[in-house]
Enzyme design. Structure first.
Site, PDB file in Angstrom:
ATOM      1  N   GLY A   3     -38.930 -35.567 -26.089  1.00 38.10           N
ATOM      2  CA  GLY A   3     -37.606 -36.069 -26.458  1.00 38.10           C
ATOM      3  C   GLY A   3     -37.617 -37.460 -27.059  1.00 38.10           C
ATOM      4  O   GLY A   3     -36.554 -38.032 -27.320  1.00 38.10           O
ATOM      5  N   ASP A  42     -32.930 -25.385 -40.295  1.00 37.69           N
ATOM      6  CA  ASP A  42     -32.352 -26.343 -39.333  1.00 37.69           C
ATOM      7  C   ASP A  42     -32.292 -27.738 -39.934  1.00 37.69           C
ATOM      8  O   ASP A  42     -31.658 -28.636 -39.372  1.00 37.69           O
ATOM      9  CB  ASP A  42     -33.166 -26.376 -38.034  1.00 37.69           C
ATOM     10  CG  ASP A  42     -34.650 -26.582 -38.275  1.00 37.69           C
ATOM     11  OD1 ASP A  42     -35.233 -25.806 -39.043  1.00 37.69           O
ATOM     12  OD2 ASP A  42     -35.224 -27.533 -37.719  1.00 37.69           O
ATOM     13  N   ASN A  43     -32.938 -27.937 -41.073  1.00 38.63           N
ATOM     14  CA  ASN A  43     -32.906 -29.242 -41.732  1.00 38.63           C
ATOM     15  C   ASN A  43     -32.033 -29.229 -42.979  1.00 38.63           C
ATOM     16  O   ASN A  43     -32.181 -30.073 -43.863  1.00 38.63           O
ATOM     17  CB  ASN A  43     -34.330 -29.685 -42.098  1.00 38.63           C
ATOM     18  CG  ASN A  43     -35.167 -29.964 -40.854  1.00 38.63           C
ATOM     19  OD1 ASN A  43     -34.622 -30.254 -39.787  1.00 38.63           O
ATOM     20  ND2 ASN A  43     -36.472 -29.876 -40.987  1.00 38.63           N
ATOM     21  N   GLY A  54     -32.287 -26.668 -31.425  1.00 39.86           N
ATOM     22  CA  GLY A  54     -31.284 -27.518 -30.776  1.00 39.86           C
ATOM     23  C   GLY A  54     -31.778 -28.952 -30.768  1.00 39.86           C
ATOM     24  O   GLY A  54     -32.941 -29.227 -31.075  1.00 39.86           O
TER      25      GLY A  54
END
Ligand code: AMP
Ligand code: MG
Length: 489
Positions: A128, A254-255, A92
Site C-alpha cells: 500500500g 484500469d488506467n 481497486g
C-alpha cells in the site's frame, strides 16, 4: 492525538459515497511516523483557490499525510477491475485513499486522493505504499503534460512519510496528493458489469454522466451518448499524446479515466528519436503499448468500456452489440481527425487541403530514416533552421522542405502567422528522460529538490521561444535505446 480535525477552511464532500456500497470501502489512510512536505504545487494551489494554502502548515500536513481526517468527511478506497495486458483482474485502490471532493469557487469538483497511503482491502499482496522517486516523477510529468495543454490529473503535493518502503532496496516512502476530475476508470465500469447487477451499473453510469457530461444536452439515449462522449474524449487525448511523443506505457483499462484525463503515471516517458516502435516500460515485453500502438490500444480499452455498458444500451442483447460495434468502429476516424488537425497546426497550416496527410506521412518517414529527434524536428521547422544535423545530406528532406514551404506560402495567412501557430503547438522543451532521472537522483539521494523544481519551472513554459538557452539543449542520449522505465510500485 485527536484523529479528527475540525476545519472551517476546507470543506470536502464525497458524492461518490452516495453510490451503492459495492463501489467503495470506507478506509482511513495509514498513519505515518514523521511527515514532511517536500513539494507544494503553488501554481495548482492558486488555481484551486487560496483557501487550500493552510494545507502547507503543520495541521494541513497532518491531513495530507493521512494522520488526521477532516471532521465530517468519509475517506474511501474505490473498487474497480481492469484488463491488465489483456487479462481481466479485480483491482481497486490498493495504495490510495480518496479523502474527498473539493469544490472550487467556480463550482468545479475535484477528487483529492492520497497515493501511497497504506493498505486497503484491495491491496492484494502489496504494502500500500509508494516510494519517493516515482511520486516525484508523477509530479514532474503531470505538470509537463498540463503545460502542454493535455488533460491530466495533477499533483498538489508530495510528502515524505519518514518510513522506508521495501522494494529492490529500502527506499524513502512518500505520498502524492493527487487532484483529478474523478478517479472513475474504464475498470470501474468493468467491475460493475462483471460483479454487480444492472441497477448498480446504471447508478454508476448516471453518476458519471452527471459528474462529467452534464453540460451536454439531455439525451434520448443517455448511455449511448455516454459511450460516444468517452470515445471522443479518449480519441482527442491519445491524439494529443501522439503529437508530443508521449508514451504512457501501461494503458490497461484500469488506467483509462472516463473523464478523459491522463492518469497513472507509471513507466511513461517521452520519445526522443522518432521511432514508432518505441517502448520504455521494462514489463512491456511485446511492445503492446508502444508509441504507434497507443491509438489501437485505446480503441481496445474502449471496446471493454462499451461491453461493460451492454446491459444499458438497448432492450435486446443483439441491438446492444450492434451499437457497441458501430460506436467502437468510429474510433479510428475520430482519432485520425484529431491527429491530422494537430499535425497540420504543428506544420503551420491553417486549413486542411488534399495532400496534407501525405505531406505529414512523408516527413515522419524521413524523420524515422534519419533518426531524427521528434521534438527538435518540429522545433527546428518552427525556427526555420533547415540545416540541422538531423537531416544533413538528406535529399528526401530537402525535397520535402521545398514542398512544405510552397504549401505554407500558398495559404492566405502570412508566414509570420504560420510561424506563430507553430510556436504555439511545438514545444521547445519536454521532460527528457535524462534530465528527469538526474533531478530525481538529486532529490532521492540528497533530499535536494532544487533540480526537480527548476525542471518543473522550465517545463511549465514549453512554448517559450524566447528562451534561447533551452533551444539548443539537445538530448545527450540521442537514441532511446536501453532507456527503461519501471512501474512505480
Ligand atoms: P498501477 O500499476 O499503479 O496502475 O496499479 C495497479 C493496481 O495495483 C492497482 O489496483 C493499485 O492500487 C495496485 N497497487 C500498486 N502498487 C501497490 C502497492 N504497493 N500496494 C498495494 N497495491 C498496489
Ligand atoms: Mg493504475
Amino acid at each position: 492525538m485527536e484523529q479528527y480535525l475540525n476545519l472551517s477552511a476546507i470543506k470536502l464532500e464525497n458524492t461518490y459515497a452516495t453510490l451503492p456500497e459495492a463501489f467503495y470501502t470506507k478506509q482511513y489512510p495509514s498513519k505515518v511516523p514523521s511527515p514532511k512536505l517536500v513539494i507544494w504545487n503553488n501554481l495548482l494551489g492558486e488555481e484551486l483557490g487560496e483557501n487550500l494554502d493552510f494545507l502547507k502548515q503543520k495541521q494541513g500536513i497532518e491531513i495530507l499525510a493521512g494522520n488526521r481526517i477532516v471532521e465530517g468527511t468519509t475517506p474511501i478506497a474505490q473498487a474497480y477491475a481492469g484488463h491488465q495486458f489483456g487479462h481481466f483482474t479485480m483491482l481497486g485502490d490498493g495504495r490510495a485513499v480518496l479523502l474527498g471532493e473539493y469544490v472550487t469557487g467556480k463550482g468545479e469538483r475535484f477528487d483529492i486522493q492520497l497515493k501511497g497511503s497504506g493498505r486497503t482491502p484491495y491491496s492484494r499482496g502489496g504494502d500500500g505504499k509508494a516510494a519517493l522517486g516515482p511520486m516525484l516523477r508523477e509530479y514532474i510529468i503531470s505538470e509537463a503534460m498540463n503545460a502542454l495543454g493535455i488533460p491530466t490529473t495533477r499533483s498538489l503535493a508530495v510528502l515524505m512519510t519518514g518510513e522506508g518502503v521495501v522494494r529492490e532496496a529500502v527506499l524513502p516512502g512518500a505520498i502524492l496528493v493527487r487532484i483529478a476530475k474523478s478517479h472513475i476508470r474504464v475498470g470501474t465500469f468493468e467491475y460493475a458489469n462483471q460483479f454487480r447487477n444492472k441497477e448498480e451499473l446504471k447508478a454508476l453510469a448516471d453518476y458519471t454522466w452527471n459528474r462529467h457530461f452534464k453540460e451536454n444536452q439531455e439525451q434520448e439515449q443517455p448511455y449511448v451518448s455516454l459511450l460516444q462522449e468517452v470515445v471522443k474524449r479518449q480519441a482527442k487525448l491519445i491524439a494529443q499524446w501522439q503529437l508530443v511523443g508521449f508514451i504512457h506505457g501501461v494503458m490497461n483499462t484500469d488506467n483509462m479515466a472516463i473523464s478523459g484525463e491522463t492518469i497513472d503515471y507509471g513507466p511513461c516517458a517521452f520519445m526522443n528519436r522518432y521511432d514508432p516502435d518505441t517502448v520504455f516500460s521494462s514489463i512491456d515485453m511485446s511492445g503492446r503499448y508502444s508509441y504507434q500502438n497507443q491509438p489501437k490500444m485505446a480503441s481496445w480499452d474502449l471496446a471493454r468500456f462499451a461491453e461493460s455498458l451492454l446491459p444499458l444500451l438497448a432492450d435486446t442483447g443483439e441491438e446492444a452489440i450492434k451499437i457497441v460495434q458501430e460506436e467502437i468502429d468510429k474510433f479510428p476516424e475520430i482519432y485520425h481527425a484529431f491527429w491530422l488537425e494537430g499535425m497540420r497546426e504543428k506544420l503551420g497550416l491553417f486549413h486542411l487541403v488534399d495532400g496534407d496527410n501525405a505531406l505529414i506521412e512523408e516527413l515522419l518517414r524521413i524523420m524515422f530514416e534519419c533518426h531524427a529527434d521528434y521534438t527538435n524536428t518540429f522545433r527546428d521547422l518552427t525556427l526555420g533552421v533547415k540545416s540541422s544535423s538531423q537531416f544533413a545530406d538528406s535529399e528526401a528532406f530537402e525535397q520535402w522542405y521545398q514542398l512544405w514551404q510552397k504549401r505554407r506560402e500558398n495559404q492566405q495567412e502570412s508566414l509570420e502567422e504560420s510561424k506563430a501557430l507553430m510556436e504555439s503547438k511545438n514545444p521547445t522543451v519536454i521532460p527528457r528522460n535524462e534530465s528527469v532521472e538526474d533531478a530525481l537522483k538529486q532529490a532521492v539521494e540528497n533530499q535536494d529538490y532544487s533540480a526537480v523544481e527548476s525542471l518543473v519551472s522550465l517545463l511549465r513554459n514549453p512554448f517559450d521561444y524566447s528562451n534561447r538557452e533551452v533551444f539548443y539543449e539537445m538530448p545527450s542520449d540521442f537514441s532511446d535505446c536501453g532507456y527503461k522505465t519501471y512501474c512505480g510500485t
